[in-house]
Write a protein that holds these residues in place. Sequence first.
Motif, mmCIF file in Angstrom:
data_model
loop_
_atom_site.group_PDB
_atom_site.id
_atom_site.type_symbol
_atom_site.label_atom_id
_atom_site.label_comp_id
_atom_site.label_asym_id
_atom_site.label_seq_id
_atom_site.Cartn_x
_atom_site.Cartn_y
_atom_site.Cartn_z
ATOM 1 N N GLU A 153 -20.650 -15.280 2.837
ATOM 2 C CA GLU A 153 -20.228 -15.847 4.115
ATOM 3 C C GLU A 153 -21.053 -15.151 5.189
ATOM 4 N N ASN A 154 -21.349 -15.846 6.277
ATOM 5 C CA ASN A 154 -22.090 -15.242 7.369
ATOM 6 C C ASN A 154 -21.137 -14.347 8.164
ATOM 7 N N GLY A 155 -21.213 -13.039 7.912
ATOM 8 C CA GLY A 155 -20.258 -12.105 8.489
ATOM 9 C C GLY A 155 -20.279 -12.045 10.001
ATOM 10 N N ASP A 156 -21.458 -12.133 10.601
ATOM 11 C CA ASP A 156 -21.533 -12.118 12.062
ATOM 12 C C ASP A 156 -20.849 -13.342 12.661
ATOM 13 N N ALA A 157 -21.106 -14.502 12.072
ATOM 14 C CA ALA A 157 -20.501 -15.729 12.584
ATOM 15 C C ALA A 157 -18.992 -15.742 12.335
ATOM 16 N N VAL A 158 -18.564 -15.212 11.190
ATOM 17 C CA VAL A 158 -17.132 -15.142 10.906
ATOM 18 C C VAL A 158 -16.425 -14.272 11.951
ATOM 19 N N ALA A 159 -17.013 -13.111 12.253
ATOM 20 C CA ALA A 159 -16.410 -12.225 13.264
ATOM 21 C C ALA A 159 -16.296 -12.938 14.606
ATOM 22 N N ASP A 160 -17.332 -13.686 14.968
ATOM 23 C CA ASP A 160 -17.299 -14.452 16.210
ATOM 24 C C ASP A 160 -16.224 -15.530 16.152
ATOM 25 N N GLY A 161 -16.162 -16.236 15.019
ATOM 26 C CA GLY A 161 -15.166 -17.295 14.866
ATOM 27 C C GLY A 161 -13.742 -16.770 14.903
ATOM 28 N N GLN A 162 -13.530 -15.612 14.300
ATOM 29 C CA GLN A 162 -12.191 -15.025 14.334
ATOM 30 C C GLN A 162 -11.752 -14.706 15.762
ATOM 31 N N GLN A 163 -12.653 -14.112 16.513
ATOM 32 C CA GLN A 163 -12.304 -13.738 17.888
ATOM 33 C C GLN A 163 -12.050 -14.973 18.744
ATOM 34 N N ARG A 164 -12.910 -15.959 18.616
ATOM 35 C CA ARG A 164 -12.764 -17.181 19.413
ATOM 36 C C ARG A 164 -11.480 -17.925 19.047
ATOM 37 N N THR A 165 -11.154 -17.960 17.759
ATOM 38 C CA THR A 165 -9.929 -18.632 17.314
ATOM 39 C C THR A 165 -8.694 -17.911 17.844
ATOM 40 N N PHE A 166 -8.692 -16.588 17.721
ATOM 41 C CA PHE A 166 -7.555 -15.799 18.200
ATOM 42 C C PHE A 166 -7.400 -15.939 19.715
ATOM 43 N N ASP A 167 -8.515 -15.896 20.421
ATOM 44 C CA ASP A 167 -8.481 -16.017 21.882
ATOM 45 C C ASP A 167 -7.973 -17.392 22.321
ATOM 46 N N SER B 289 -11.436 -20.199 11.394
ATOM 47 C CA SER B 289 -12.415 -19.228 11.890
ATOM 48 C C SER B 289 -13.595 -19.018 10.957
ATOM 49 N N ARG B 290 -13.494 -19.471 9.723
ATOM 50 C CA ARG B 290 -14.605 -19.258 8.776
ATOM 51 C C ARG B 290 -14.838 -20.538 7.977
ATOM 52 N N PRO B 291 -15.384 -21.573 8.637
ATOM 53 C CA PRO B 291 -15.571 -22.886 8.015
ATOM 54 C C PRO B 291 -16.589 -22.862 6.879
ATOM 55 N N ALA B 292 -16.580 -23.948 6.126
ATOM 56 C CA ALA B 292 -17.410 -24.052 4.930
ATOM 57 C C ALA B 292 -18.897 -23.903 5.221
ATOM 58 N N LEU B 293 -19.342 -24.339 6.396
ATOM 59 C CA LEU B 293 -20.776 -24.261 6.685
ATOM 60 C C LEU B 293 -21.261 -22.811 6.727
ATOM 61 N N LEU B 294 -20.386 -21.865 7.063
ATOM 62 C CA LEU B 294 -20.788 -20.454 7.064
ATOM 63 C C LEU B 294 -20.909 -19.919 5.641
ATOM 64 N N GLU B 295 -20.111 -20.460 4.735
ATOM 65 C CA GLU B 295 -20.257 -20.109 3.322
ATOM 66 C C GLU B 295 -21.536 -20.722 2.761
ATOM 67 N N GLY B 296 -21.812 -21.957 3.149
ATOM 68 C CA GLY B 296 -23.033 -22.605 2.676
ATOM 69 C C GLY B 296 -24.283 -21.903 3.179
ATOM 70 N N GLU B 297 -24.278 -21.511 4.450
ATOM 71 C CA GLU B 297 -25.452 -20.825 5.015
ATOM 72 C C GLU B 297 -25.735 -19.526 4.290
ATOM 73 N N ALA B 298 -24.703 -18.711 4.073
ATOM 74 C CA ALA B 298 -24.901 -17.421 3.425
ATOM 75 C C ALA B 298 -25.307 -17.588 1.967
ATOM 76 N N THR B 299 -24.751 -18.596 1.316
ATOM 77 C CA THR B 299 -25.133 -18.864 -0.077
ATOM 78 C C THR B 299 -26.612 -19.214 -0.161
ATOM 79 N N ALA B 300 -27.059 -20.077 0.732
ATOM 80 C CA ALA B 300 -28.479 -20.456 0.745
ATOM 81 C C ALA B 300 -29.363 -19.251 1.026
ATOM 82 N N ARG B 301 -28.947 -18.416 1.966
ATOM 83 C CA ARG B 301 -29.739 -17.232 2.325
ATOM 84 C C ARG B 301 -29.829 -16.261 1.154
ATOM 85 N N ALA B 302 -28.709 -16.009 0.501
ATOM 86 C CA ALA B 302 -28.721 -15.094 -0.648
ATOM 87 C C ALA B 302 -29.602 -15.619 -1.767
#
Length: 509
Positions: A197-211, A223-236
């Motif tokens: 998962e894209n950890g930087d984007a997840v952290a941002d999504g968590q904060q924005r969702t909570f706010d 806060s951590r949609p599927a596209l962030l899992e797909g991006e990190a999978t492709a990168r790895a």
Amino acid sequence: MEDACKRRTANLGGLPAWQEGGTVVNADQQFKADVLIKDGLITQVGPELEAEPGTRVIDAAGKFVMPGGIDPHTHLAMPFMGQVACDDFYSGHAAALAGGTTMHIDFALPAQHDLLVGWEQWKQKAEIAVMDYGFHMAITSWSDKVSHDMGVLAASGINSFKFFMAYKGALMVTDEQLLSGMRRCKELGALVQVHAENGDAVADGQQRTFDAGITGPEGHALSRPALLEGEATARAIRLSEFVNTPLYVVHVMSRDAMEEVARARQRGARVIGETVASAIAVDESRLWHPDFKIAAQFVMSPPIRGKEHGAAIKGALAGGLLQIVATDHAVFNSTQKALGRHDFRIIPNGVNGIEERLHVVWEEMVNSGRITPSHFVRITSTAVAQAFNIYPRKGVIAAGSDADVILLDPHASHVITAGSHHSAMDTNIYEGKHIKGKVVSTISRGRLVWHNGVLDVTPGAGRFIAMPTHGPLFDGLDKQDTAYLATYFPYGPTPVAREQPGSSPKDEL
């Protein structure tokens, strides 16, 4: 729960066993045969075998005789998010055996980034083990010491290392650290695993969702949609191709991530895609349940997705695009989950599955007609043994293999409930799920430990299984490395031989 384990425990005996009249199911074929077991090993497989006097005969007529399940993704007694997972190496193993799993591979964590100290801690946790187990080791930082200690662990029977691309500020590594770890794994012949998962984007999504005022369990999914899992999978995957080392993607939860694994395998990359039982049996709608206790049960990472993702993952398993079904068994009881009642970001992540996995996969994949019993054996046992280089010791019913054997009655029906499971967990994400097909007997290392609802386990009887490095996934990598320059830079010899200034008469004035 542990008390339930004790109530159902009895001495089933450890005599040599002879399973008579069943249908043996391996990943490549199924056939009628008897199975003779002695001294912890399968000694014979064939029709109308004769056993020595005193052998215990187990009637397998009408049942499937299969290799015990191997769960490659568990977290027993794991400290995480301020809590400790409530299943330890006793209750977790009892649950596993009652569900037909005879070996698991647990994730050891470094202590203050020290791999060897963490390794010692996990060995101590496993002193109460009751069945076979192995370890992966997580890498949460990078240094010369980490690199050195990886070699020590590889020589000690750990052949896989996990890198978290999420959990920023805790477990997450950078791309630079991931690359360094991949190169070291390649040197050692050890398998790279990633939580993608894209950890930087997840952290941002968590904060924005909570706010935005979304504080309940549904915020976890948002806060951590599927596209962030797909991006990190492709990168790895791309980084592993750059290093030219095999990659194992744990808990593929989305169509996005699955498609990246499929595309990589199509182009010849050595990538294994693991999904988990929860991805194919439940969906994210439960996170919106008005009862916090129920909704919080389903919080895990990456999140459980919508039904369309589950359907895609089932199709990928049936078509061979994903290769393994694990559990990511990391259980926190309702009291522990309640700590995040007002902030989804601190709900301990994790769901159950070590006892339910085989039954859930059987119901969702075999009873639905999506896969055959042989394919079931492949994705729950054989493929795991092959990936972690313990095949054919594990993952097959054959003479000379460990006597880890289960009997599955395809006609027996049962219902999964927290009141009847053997985990220390007080809830169950599969609560009320009806299953047709039940593991009625489990033999671990030649000993009958689960039979007709009776469990017979002894704390401390477990065994660490050392997993050798340089498994089949590494065969031929040296040839690919040799061909790399010629394949990608076909413009002549590399490096190019060039004249230096002053070496040619033309350079003189």
